[in-house]
Enzyme design. Structure first.
Site, PDB file in Angstrom:
ATOM      1  N   ASP A 184      59.075  40.598  40.547  1.00 12.08           N
ATOM      2  CA  ASP A 184      59.919  40.830  41.720  1.00 12.08           C
ATOM      3  C   ASP A 184      61.306  40.243  41.423  1.00 12.08           C
ATOM      4  O   ASP A 184      62.121  40.884  40.758  1.00 12.08           O
ATOM      5  CB  ASP A 184      59.221  40.184  42.930  1.00 12.08           C
ATOM      6  CG  ASP A 184      59.848  40.554  44.258  1.00 12.08           C
ATOM      7  OD1 ASP A 184      60.952  41.113  44.265  1.00 12.08           O
ATOM      8  OD2 ASP A 184      59.250  40.268  45.303  1.00 12.08           O
ATOM      9  N   GLY A 235      47.405  35.481  41.616  1.00 19.22           N
ATOM     10  CA  GLY A 235      47.533  36.927  41.838  1.00 19.22           C
ATOM     11  C   GLY A 235      46.976  37.827  40.762  1.00 19.22           C
ATOM     12  O   GLY A 235      46.620  38.966  41.025  1.00 19.22           O
ATOM     13  N   LYS A 272      58.617  45.640  40.752  1.00 19.72           N
ATOM     14  CA  LYS A 272      59.390  46.080  41.921  1.00 19.72           C
ATOM     15  C   LYS A 272      60.783  46.501  41.503  1.00 19.72           C
ATOM     16  O   LYS A 272      61.445  45.801  40.730  1.00 19.72           O
ATOM     17  CB  LYS A 272      59.506  44.937  42.940  1.00 19.72           C
ATOM     18  CG  LYS A 272      58.444  44.974  43.995  1.00 19.72           C
ATOM     19  CD  LYS A 272      58.792  44.044  45.157  1.00 19.72           C
ATOM     20  CE  LYS A 272      57.561  43.811  45.996  1.00 19.72           C
ATOM     21  NZ  LYS A 272      57.761  42.823  47.051  1.00 19.72           N
ATOM     22  N   ASP A 303      48.146  38.852  47.487  1.00 20.10           N
ATOM     23  CA  ASP A 303      47.813  38.307  48.817  1.00 20.10           C
ATOM     24  C   ASP A 303      48.995  38.294  49.770  1.00 20.10           C
ATOM     25  O   ASP A 303      50.151  38.410  49.364  1.00 20.10           O
ATOM     26  CB  ASP A 303      47.361  36.856  48.664  1.00 20.10           C
ATOM     27  CG  ASP A 303      48.537  35.925  48.385  1.00 20.10           C
ATOM     28  OD1 ASP A 303      49.306  36.212  47.439  1.00 20.10           O
ATOM     29  OD2 ASP A 303      48.722  34.945  49.130  1.00 20.10           O
ATOM     30  N   PHE A 336      56.281  45.070  50.581  1.00 21.31           N
ATOM     31  CA  PHE A 336      55.348  43.976  50.339  1.00 21.31           C
ATOM     32  C   PHE A 336      53.944  44.540  50.201  1.00 21.31           C
ATOM     33  O   PHE A 336      53.425  45.169  51.119  1.00 21.31           O
ATOM     34  CB  PHE A 336      55.414  42.916  51.438  1.00 21.31           C
ATOM     35  CG  PHE A 336      54.740  41.651  50.988  1.00 21.31           C
ATOM     36  CD1 PHE A 336      55.404  40.751  50.169  1.00 21.31           C
ATOM     37  CD2 PHE A 336      53.429  41.388  51.335  1.00 21.31           C
ATOM     38  CE1 PHE A 336      54.778  39.606  49.695  1.00 21.31           C
ATOM     39  CE2 PHE A 336      52.786  40.245  50.870  1.00 21.31           C
ATOM     40  CZ  PHE A 336      53.463  39.359  50.054  1.00 21.31           C
ATOM     41  N   ASP A 383      50.756  39.549  38.143  1.00 23.42           N
ATOM     42  CA  ASP A 383      50.450  40.659  39.037  1.00 23.42           C
ATOM     43  C   ASP A 383      51.676  41.513  39.310  1.00 23.42           C
ATOM     44  O   ASP A 383      51.607  42.738  39.296  1.00 23.42           O
ATOM     45  CB  ASP A 383      49.825  40.140  40.354  1.00 23.42           C
ATOM     46  CG  ASP A 383      50.654  39.060  41.028  1.00 23.42           C
ATOM     47  OD1 ASP A 383      51.686  38.632  40.461  1.00 23.42           O
ATOM     48  OD2 ASP A 383      50.276  38.620  42.130  1.00 23.42           O
TER      49      ASP A 383
HETATM   50  P1  XMP Z   1      59.005  36.737  41.259  1.00 18.85           P
HETATM   51  O1  XMP Z   1      59.900  36.898  42.487  1.00 18.85           O
HETATM   52  O2  XMP Z   1      58.990  35.321  40.759  1.00 18.85           O
HETATM   53  O3  XMP Z   1      57.609  37.055  41.895  1.00 18.85           O
HETATM   54  O4  XMP Z   1      59.264  37.786  40.224  1.00 18.85           O
HETATM   55  C1  XMP Z   1      56.448  36.918  41.239  1.00 18.85           C
HETATM   56  C2  XMP Z   1      55.392  36.405  42.200  1.00 18.85           C
HETATM   57  O5  XMP Z   1      55.714  36.620  43.577  1.00 18.85           O
HETATM   58  C3  XMP Z   1      54.624  37.115  44.305  1.00 18.85           C
HETATM   59  N1  XMP Z   1      55.004  38.412  44.899  1.00 18.85           N
HETATM   60  C4  XMP Z   1      54.233  39.170  45.685  1.00 18.85           C
HETATM   61  N2  XMP Z   1      52.977  38.968  46.099  1.00 18.85           N
HETATM   62  N3  XMP Z   1      53.037  41.027  47.256  1.00 18.85           N
HETATM   63  C5  XMP Z   1      52.385  39.918  46.888  1.00 18.85           C
HETATM   64  O6  XMP Z   1      51.222  39.760  47.265  1.00 18.85           O
HETATM   65  C6  XMP Z   1      54.301  41.302  46.892  1.00 18.85           C
HETATM   66  O7  XMP Z   1      54.839  42.357  47.251  1.00 18.85           O
HETATM   67  C7  XMP Z   1      54.931  40.311  46.058  1.00 18.85           C
HETATM   68  N4  XMP Z   1      56.150  40.234  45.480  1.00 18.85           N
HETATM   69  C8  XMP Z   1      56.152  39.065  44.778  1.00 18.85           C
HETATM   70  C9  XMP Z   1      53.495  37.216  43.304  1.00 18.85           C
HETATM   71  O8  XMP Z   1      52.692  36.073  43.432  1.00 18.85           O
HETATM   72  C10 XMP Z   1      54.160  37.199  41.964  1.00 18.85           C
HETATM   73  O9  XMP Z   1      53.362  36.608  40.956  1.00 18.85           O
END
Ligand code: XMP
Length: 183
Positions: A101, A43, A130, A158, A151, A98
């Site tokens: 979350d 990402g 987020k 992606d 999202f 990227d």
């Molecule tokens: P976490 O939940 O581990 O998330 O903090 C990190 C990874 O989750 C993916 N991610 C997203 N990818 N749109 C995306 O394309 C989104 O809204 C989204 N939210 C989480 C991403 O790969 C990130 O590195």
């Protein structure tokens, strides 16, 4: 591709202006440090390329390929796709991702770098943060933009490996992933 995007959050020009600011801050903060940037793929590949060219310091770069998402949901566990990684023992590390979350990705990688790889310090920089409750206790040190719980795709992000090459960041239409869930 564009017809699957409900709204554009940040155009490329807005993203690049914000990267100028982040790179300036990072250049100031790391001016007296030897550091390695570790970028979390896939990402962050566009974010990495644009940010690093704005940092006016010598640095080393490594990329770690991990995955956690299936469609629009985190699987809850982080898979490392490669085993050989750069030696960062006793080096300052700046992690690039990227989007922050649930926090599982950043916290897993941070603790690996500190506990297994003996990094001297670990800070993180995310393009997007987020505004949701985290599943792991972690926050980023540098944040491009704070967004609500939608999202998003584009500029490297992606949905099922699509949309990474959009030049902007936009919210994916719900019907795109609902359609897949129903089929
Ligand atoms: P976490 O939940 O581990 O998330 O903090 C990190 C990874 O989750 C993916 N991610 C997203 N990818 N749109 C995306 O394309 C989104 O809204 C989204 N939210 C989480 C991403 O790969 C990130 O590195």
């Amino acid at each position: 591709m564009n017809e699957d995007v409900a709204k554009i959050l940040y155009h490329e020009s807005t993203i690049l202006s914000r990267l100028d600011e982040l790179a300036h801050q990072i250049t100031e903060d790391y001016s007296d440090k030897e550091f390695t940037v570790i970028s979390i793929l896939n990402g962050s590949f566009i974010f990495m390329a644009d940010l690093l060219r704005r940092i006016q310091l010598p640095l080393q770069v490594d990329c770690w390929s991990v995955s956690s998402y299936h469609g629009t949901k985190s699987s809850g566990s982080i898979n490392f796709r490669q085993h050989e990684v750069a030696d960062v023992s006793n080096r300052h590390v700046l992690l690039l991702d990227d989007i922050l979350d649930s926090g599982l990705t950043l916290s897993t990688i941070k603790s690996k770098l500190i506990n297994e790889k003996n990094a001297k310090s670990v800070k993180s920089c995310v393009l997007l943060c987020k505004n949701v409750e985290r599943k792991a206790e972690v926050e980023a040190d540098y944040v491009g933009f704070r967004i609500s719980n939608e999202f998003v795709v584009g500029y490297g992000l992606d949905y099922n490996e699509q949309y990474r090459n959009l030049s902007y960041i936009g919210v994916l239409k719900e019907k795109v992933y609902k359609k897949q869930l129903l089929s």
